[in-house]
Write an enzyme that holds these catalytic residues in place. Structure first.
Site: not given
Ligand code: BES
Ligand code: MN
Ligand code: ZN
Length: 484
Positions: A251, A256, A263, A274, A333, A335, A337
């Site tokens: 990933k 993020d 967030k 991230d 959020d 994102e 996966r």
């Protein structure tokens, strides 16, 4: 990096001397041999009033202004990881010194590389953005000599150690880099430079993502002025074979922000990291190339910035994945996966890898469950899981297996699409894993490492100074090197 020299005859002046002692040693003999009769007298008299014995946890630093000497106690038997900790602890005492000479007991003659690795990992720092370097704030250590007055230190494991240390530093540098510097394309360009090692690097640019199997990754990144991309890295260490033994899917969200589900201020902190999974995956391939490991491995890096904008993907959008499964979006959020789903399908279908391991800062929930001590492990294969758990123990990057089962997959039923991409309020890490599993091809052995809780150290600890850990590099190298 530090220069390590073995069995040097003459080390010159201004060298800090460290004597490592275990209870198996003849302490007087070793002190006399190492320091010489004259200096040994001083050491013996200092020992009279100080609490030192040749045991684990005991150390004595004598510094008379002209010469610094250290006695360092260790256990008789040390695991590979414990030797790295010894190196780490000694390196803390040497930060302000230029050179050090370490005299090791016989049990460590063949294991100095592990001590060196401990020193390298422990002394890592990310300091490139300081515009003034006050010399005493930074580590000075340049040269470490390993020797023994009773015999010879062996030159084993140093090449592997240097590759590991280099790879972990590379990974940590990527993870510490702020998101204004390390955008998806900068990340790709940096990885491209690794081709000199014999790695093949293919970058799939934003315009080609949808047609080449990454529509979900495209959607995650479409709001940002820094466009997304996928990077495929290949190491063909075993030319006799065509297939990939292993593919790592990382990933790589370079920032993020949460997207439209923005967030909160405190939760934004750390989100430049991230992309740790992608950094770990590429660093492992770098190490495999540096050590010319006989394995065919690939890394699929899914790189994007998750931002809000007029062009962002939104809650209740329905997207078609690279595999052809339709996905109902409920929270932008979640994102990671989505990006990984396309990466997993690419690794198991296009690259046809028999084993696929993804590594991702996927859920806050895993940090609630396991804290900073373990990363979450999910797998559809018990043998693979137990090998990874073992590699975790040996490397000190510990994993804890968490459940994956049909009940969690059922929580992803959608009324309008094949699946929704988040479950309910509970078991957030397991429902995320259950979502990922839908994008792994049948019969592929798969493991998912959720590293959200372990990628950053606020305080720092031995081998892992403040900042990014790049958790998983040592674990995955250990895992690969243990395969037969
Ligand atoms: N990158 C985060 C997970 C994360 C959280 C990593 C804290 C490191 C520290 C991930 O993309 C995320 O935002 N996950 C959400 C999922 C939720 C919306 C279902 C989370 O865990 O809150
Ligand atoms: Mn997120
Ligand atoms: Zn994320």
């Amino acid at each position: 990096m530090i220069e390590f020299v073995l069995n040097a005859q003459n080390v010159g002046k201004d060298v800090t001397k460290i004597l490592i002692l275990s209870s198996k040693d003849d302490v007087s003999l070793r002190i006399e041999n190492f320091f010489g009769k004259q200096k040994a007298k001083d050491v013996f008299s200092a020992l009279k009033n100080r609490d030192f014995s040749p045991k684990k946890g005991k150390k004595l630093v004598l510094d008379d202004g002209s010469e610094k000497v250290i006695l360092f106690g260790v256990a008789d038997k040390l695991s590979d990881l414990e030797i790295q900790y010894v190196g780490a602890e000694i390196s803390d005492l040497l930060k302000k010194d230029l050179k050090a000479l370490i005299d090791v007991p016989q049990s460590l003659w063949a294991k100095c590389a592990l001590m060196a690795l401990g020193m390298e990992l422990n002394l890592y720092s990310f300091d490139k953005y300081f515009t003034t370097k006050k010399s005493d704030d930074f580590c000075q250590l340049e040269t470490v000599y390993f020797s023994s007055t009773l015999g010879e230190v062996k030159n084993v494991g140093f090449d592997k150690m240097r590759a590991l240390a280099n790879g972990v530093r590379y990974g940590r540098d990527l993870c510490n880099e702020p998101s204004n510097k390390l955008t998806p394309s900068e990340f790709g360009a940096d990885v491209k430079r690794l081709e000199y090692l014999g790695l093949e690097v293919e970058i799939i640019p934003s315009e080609k993502l949808r047609e080449q199997g990454f529509p979900l990754l495209y959607a995650v990144g479409q709001a940002s002025v820094n466009p997304p991309c996928a990077v495929i890295v290949k190491w063909k260490g075993n030319k006799d074979k065509k297939d990939f033994d292993l593919a790592l899917v990382g990933k790589g969200i370079t920032y993020d922000a949460g997207g439209i589900n923005l967030k909160s201020a405190p939760n934004l902190l750390g989100m430049h990291r991230d992309m740790s999974g992608a950094a770990v995956a590429v660093s492992v391939l770098k190490i495999l190339a540096m050590t010319k490991t006989k394995v065919n491995a690939a890394a699929v890096l899914v790189l994007a910035e998750n931002m809000p904008s007029g062009n962002a993907y939104k809650p209740q959008d329905i997207l078609l994945s690279g595999k052809g499964i339709s996905v109902e979006i409920l929270n932008t959020d979640a994102e990671g996966r989505l990006a990984l789903a396309d990466g997993l399908w690419f690794a198991s279908d296009k690259l046809k890898s028999k084993t696929v391991i993804d590594i991702a800062t996927l859920t806050g929930a895993v940090a609630f469950a396991l804290g900073e001590e373990f990363a979450g492990l999910f797998s559809n294969d018990d043998a693979l899981a137990s090998k990874l758990l073992k590699a975790g123990e040996n490397s000190g990057e510990n994993l804890w297996r968490l459940p994956l089962c049909e009940a969690f997959a059922k929580m992803l039923k959608s009324d309008v699409a094949d699946v929704k991409h988040i479950g309910g309020k509970f078991a957030g890490s397991s429902t995320a894993a259950a979502f990922l599993q839908k994008f792994v091809k049948d019969k592929v052995k798969w493991a998912h490492l959720d590293i959200a809780g372990v990628v950053g150290r606020e305080r720092g600890r031995p081998l892992e100074p403040k900042g990014a850990t790049a958790f998983g590099i040592r674990l995955l190298c250990e895992f690969i090197w243990s395969l037969k």
